[in-house]
Write an enzyme that holds these catalytic residues in place. Structure first.
Site, PDB file in Angstrom:
ATOM      1  N   LYS A 152     -23.799 103.742   9.907  1.00  0.00           N
ATOM      2  CA  LYS A 152     -23.969 102.815   8.800  1.00  0.00           C
ATOM      3  C   LYS A 152     -25.224 101.967   9.003  1.00  0.00           C
ATOM      4  O   LYS A 152     -25.767 101.403   8.062  1.00  0.00           O
ATOM      5  CB  LYS A 152     -22.755 101.864   8.733  1.00  0.00           C
ATOM      6  CG  LYS A 152     -21.436 102.542   8.557  1.00  0.00           C
ATOM      7  CD  LYS A 152     -20.300 101.529   8.715  1.00  0.00           C
ATOM      8  CE  LYS A 152     -18.979 102.225   8.744  1.00  0.00           C
ATOM      9  NZ  LYS A 152     -17.906 101.311   9.223  1.00  0.00           N
ATOM     10  N   GLY A 153     -25.666 101.873  10.256  1.00  0.00           N
ATOM     11  CA  GLY A 153     -26.701 100.903  10.610  1.00  0.00           C
ATOM     12  C   GLY A 153     -28.013 101.059   9.871  1.00  0.00           C
ATOM     13  O   GLY A 153     -28.717 100.081   9.635  1.00  0.00           O
ATOM     14  N   GLU A 178     -33.418 105.643  10.963  1.00  0.00           N
ATOM     15  CA  GLU A 178     -32.457 105.040  11.902  1.00  0.00           C
ATOM     16  C   GLU A 178     -32.657 103.536  11.961  1.00  0.00           C
ATOM     17  O   GLU A 178     -33.756 103.041  11.707  1.00  0.00           O
ATOM     18  CB  GLU A 178     -32.697 105.608  13.307  1.00  0.00           C
ATOM     19  CG  GLU A 178     -31.850 106.803  13.680  1.00  0.00           C
ATOM     20  CD  GLU A 178     -30.416 106.435  14.073  1.00  0.00           C
ATOM     21  OE1 GLU A 178     -30.067 105.235  14.084  1.00  0.00           O
ATOM     22  OE2 GLU A 178     -29.647 107.355  14.363  1.00  0.00           O
ATOM     23  N   ASP A 179     -31.611 102.842  12.381  1.00  0.00           N
ATOM     24  CA  ASP A 179     -31.745 101.404  12.594  1.00  0.00           C
ATOM     25  C   ASP A 179     -32.453 101.105  13.919  1.00  0.00           C
ATOM     26  O   ASP A 179     -33.378 100.310  13.974  1.00  0.00           O
ATOM     27  CB  ASP A 179     -30.369 100.721  12.557  1.00  0.00           C
ATOM     28  CG  ASP A 179     -29.320 101.417  13.438  1.00  0.00           C
ATOM     29  OD1 ASP A 179     -29.629 102.466  14.048  1.00  0.00           O
ATOM     30  OD2 ASP A 179     -28.182 100.911  13.506  1.00  0.00           O
ATOM     31  N   ASP A 183     -32.226 103.475  21.123  1.00  0.00           N
ATOM     32  CA  ASP A 183     -32.003 102.810  22.414  1.00  0.00           C
ATOM     33  C   ASP A 183     -32.078 103.858  23.523  1.00  0.00           C
ATOM     34  O   ASP A 183     -33.164 104.228  23.953  1.00  0.00           O
ATOM     35  CB  ASP A 183     -30.645 102.104  22.359  1.00  0.00           C
ATOM     36  CG  ASP A 183     -30.341 101.308  23.609  1.00  0.00           C
ATOM     37  OD1 ASP A 183     -31.254 101.066  24.404  1.00  0.00           O
ATOM     38  OD2 ASP A 183     -29.161 100.924  23.801  1.00  0.00           O
ATOM     39  N   LYS A 227     -36.219 100.366  21.234  1.00  0.00           N
ATOM     40  CA  LYS A 227     -35.974  99.674  22.506  1.00  0.00           C
ATOM     41  C   LYS A 227     -36.338 100.645  23.627  1.00  0.00           C
ATOM     42  O   LYS A 227     -35.454 101.262  24.234  1.00  0.00           O
ATOM     43  CB  LYS A 227     -34.482  99.334  22.574  1.00  0.00           C
ATOM     44  CG  LYS A 227     -34.140  97.987  23.144  1.00  0.00           C
ATOM     45  CD  LYS A 227     -32.669  97.916  23.482  1.00  0.00           C
ATOM     46  CE  LYS A 227     -31.791  97.425  22.381  1.00  0.00           C
ATOM     47  NZ  LYS A 227     -30.381  97.276  22.802  1.00  0.00           N
ATOM     48  N   PHE A 256     -29.530  92.588  22.851  1.00  0.00           N
ATOM     49  CA  PHE A 256     -28.619  93.144  21.852  1.00  0.00           C
ATOM     50  C   PHE A 256     -28.888  92.475  20.511  1.00  0.00           C
ATOM     51  O   PHE A 256     -28.736  91.263  20.366  1.00  0.00           O
ATOM     52  CB  PHE A 256     -27.160  92.949  22.274  1.00  0.00           C
ATOM     53  CG  PHE A 256     -26.209  93.721  21.403  1.00  0.00           C
ATOM     54  CD1 PHE A 256     -26.004  95.080  21.613  1.00  0.00           C
ATOM     55  CD2 PHE A 256     -25.553  93.105  20.343  1.00  0.00           C
ATOM     56  CE1 PHE A 256     -25.164  95.811  20.787  1.00  0.00           C
ATOM     57  CE2 PHE A 256     -24.702  93.830  19.520  1.00  0.00           C
ATOM     58  CZ  PHE A 256     -24.508  95.188  19.747  1.00  0.00           C
ATOM     59  N   ASP A 311     -24.683  95.974  13.703  1.00  0.00           N
ATOM     60  CA  ASP A 311     -23.438  95.225  13.817  1.00  0.00           C
ATOM     61  C   ASP A 311     -23.093  94.840  15.246  1.00  0.00           C
ATOM     62  O   ASP A 311     -23.636  95.398  16.206  1.00  0.00           O
ATOM     63  CB  ASP A 311     -22.277  96.072  13.286  1.00  0.00           C
ATOM     64  CG  ASP A 311     -21.873  97.174  14.274  1.00  0.00           C
ATOM     65  OD1 ASP A 311     -22.760  97.951  14.676  1.00  0.00           O
ATOM     66  OD2 ASP A 311     -20.692  97.240  14.654  1.00  0.00           O
ATOM     67  N   ARG A 336     -23.755  92.920   9.833  1.00  0.00           N
ATOM     68  CA  ARG A 336     -24.639  93.883   9.177  1.00  0.00           C
ATOM     69  C   ARG A 336     -25.357  93.269   7.978  1.00  0.00           C
ATOM     70  O   ARG A 336     -26.443  93.699   7.599  1.00  0.00           O
ATOM     71  CB  ARG A 336     -23.830  95.093   8.675  1.00  0.00           C
ATOM     72  CG  ARG A 336     -23.253  95.968   9.769  1.00  0.00           C
ATOM     73  CD  ARG A 336     -22.741  97.270   9.154  1.00  0.00           C
ATOM     74  NE  ARG A 336     -21.842  98.005  10.026  1.00  0.00           N
ATOM     75  CZ  ARG A 336     -22.222  98.836  10.994  1.00  0.00           C
ATOM     76  NH1 ARG A 336     -23.496  99.016  11.225  1.00  0.00           N
ATOM     77  NH2 ARG A 336     -21.339  99.474  11.735  1.00  0.00           N
TER      78      ARG A 336
HETATM   79  P1  5GP Z   1     -28.653 105.575  21.421  1.00  0.00           P
HETATM   80  O1  5GP Z   1     -30.129 105.565  21.108  1.00  0.00           O
HETATM   81  O2  5GP Z   1     -28.357 104.769  22.642  1.00  0.00           O
HETATM   82  O3  5GP Z   1     -28.032 106.923  21.447  1.00  0.00           O
HETATM   83  O4  5GP Z   1     -27.836 104.871  20.288  1.00  0.00           O
HETATM   84  C1  5GP Z   1     -28.378 104.180  19.262  1.00  0.00           C
HETATM   85  C2  5GP Z   1     -27.237 103.492  18.569  1.00  0.00           C
HETATM   86  O5  5GP Z   1     -26.666 102.511  19.450  1.00  0.00           O
HETATM   87  C3  5GP Z   1     -27.754 102.763  17.361  1.00  0.00           C
HETATM   88  O6  5GP Z   1     -27.696 103.548  16.190  1.00  0.00           O
HETATM   89  C4  5GP Z   1     -26.841 101.557  17.321  1.00  0.00           C
HETATM   90  O7  5GP Z   1     -25.680 101.881  16.602  1.00  0.00           O
HETATM   91  C5  5GP Z   1     -26.451 101.310  18.775  1.00  0.00           C
HETATM   92  N1  5GP Z   1     -27.296 100.256  19.394  1.00  0.00           N
HETATM   93  C6  5GP Z   1     -28.201 100.392  20.384  1.00  0.00           C
HETATM   94  N2  5GP Z   1     -28.778  99.211  20.678  1.00  0.00           N
HETATM   95  C7  5GP Z   1     -28.211  98.304  19.855  1.00  0.00           C
HETATM   96  C8  5GP Z   1     -28.402  96.885  19.667  1.00  0.00           C
HETATM   97  O8  5GP Z   1     -29.208  96.178  20.302  1.00  0.00           O
HETATM   98  N3  5GP Z   1     -27.617  96.301  18.700  1.00  0.00           N
HETATM   99  C9  5GP Z   1     -26.722  97.005  17.948  1.00  0.00           C
HETATM  100  N4  5GP Z   1     -26.030  96.311  17.030  1.00  0.00           N
HETATM  101  N5  5GP Z   1     -26.524  98.328  18.104  1.00  0.00           N
HETATM  102  C10 5GP Z   1     -27.271  98.971  19.047  1.00  0.00           C
END
Ligand code: 5GP
Length: 176
Positions: free
Chosen positions: A41-42, A97-98, A101, A129, A151, A158, A164
């Protein structure tokens, strides 16, 4: 313990940066049609605002994935909760994407999409990030802001499904 949100990027900063990104994407895709895929949803707020700043023809689809297992032991194997409505074969696909990470979820998602034979597949994220990256080799074609290891919430992101709706991006902290 109470939660506290400190503004990292204001509503105006986010709006201005998204406008710039939209202009750049429109230039890069001139003469083409973009098929935007939003990761729910992000990514939804970002996708809606970005799409309004893109001037080339555009279509949209939505996908929702979740990681298997608990958050800390995520293997990056993702389960499709909601698949795309349309085929992406032969299309110029832009995944929106939002935040990127660790890159685990995304690398699996991009792998799945690549198997469906799009003409091109690029990634656009509002926030990046890089310090959290575990999976190497994820190419981010368009990145709104590079952020430190913190974070963040708001603008689609969220904490426990809340925040959100904040119109800005903020850092969440916990205080006594
Ligand atoms: P990754 O890149 O670790 O596989 O996952 C990315 C997802 O982790 C993002 O779509 C989000 O949902 C969540 N995520 C990673 N960092 C953050 C953050 O700082 N804040 C929030 N709210 N979600 C995060």
């Amino acid at each position: 313990m109470s939660e506290h949100v400190r503004v990292l990027f204001s509503e105006e900063q986010v709006r201005e940066r998204i406008a710039e990104m939209g202009q750049q994407i429109s230039r890069d895709y001139e003469g083409k049609q973009i098929h935007v895929i939003c990761a729910l949803k992000g990514g939804v707020m970002f996708m809606c605002d970005l799409a309004k700043c893109i001037t080339v023809p555009l279509t949209m689809d939505f996908m929702s994935v979740s990681s298997y297992g608990s958050g800390t032991t995520s293997s990056g194997i993702v389960k499709i909760v909601k698949d795309l409505d349309e085929s992406i074969e032969g299309k110029d696909v832009l995944v929106v994407e939002d935040i990127v990470d660790t890159g685990r979820t995304l690398s699996h998602l991009l792998g799945m999409l690549q198997q469906r034979n799009p003409k091109s597949l690029q990634l656009c994220t509002l926030l990046d990030k890089p310090s959290g990256r575990v999976v190497e080799g994820i190419e981010v074609a368009y990145s709104g802001f590079v952020i430190p290891d913190c974070f963040v919430v708001g603008y689609g992101l969220d904490y426990d499904q809340r925040y959100r709706n904040l119109p800005f991006v903020g850092i969440l902290s916990f205080e006594d």
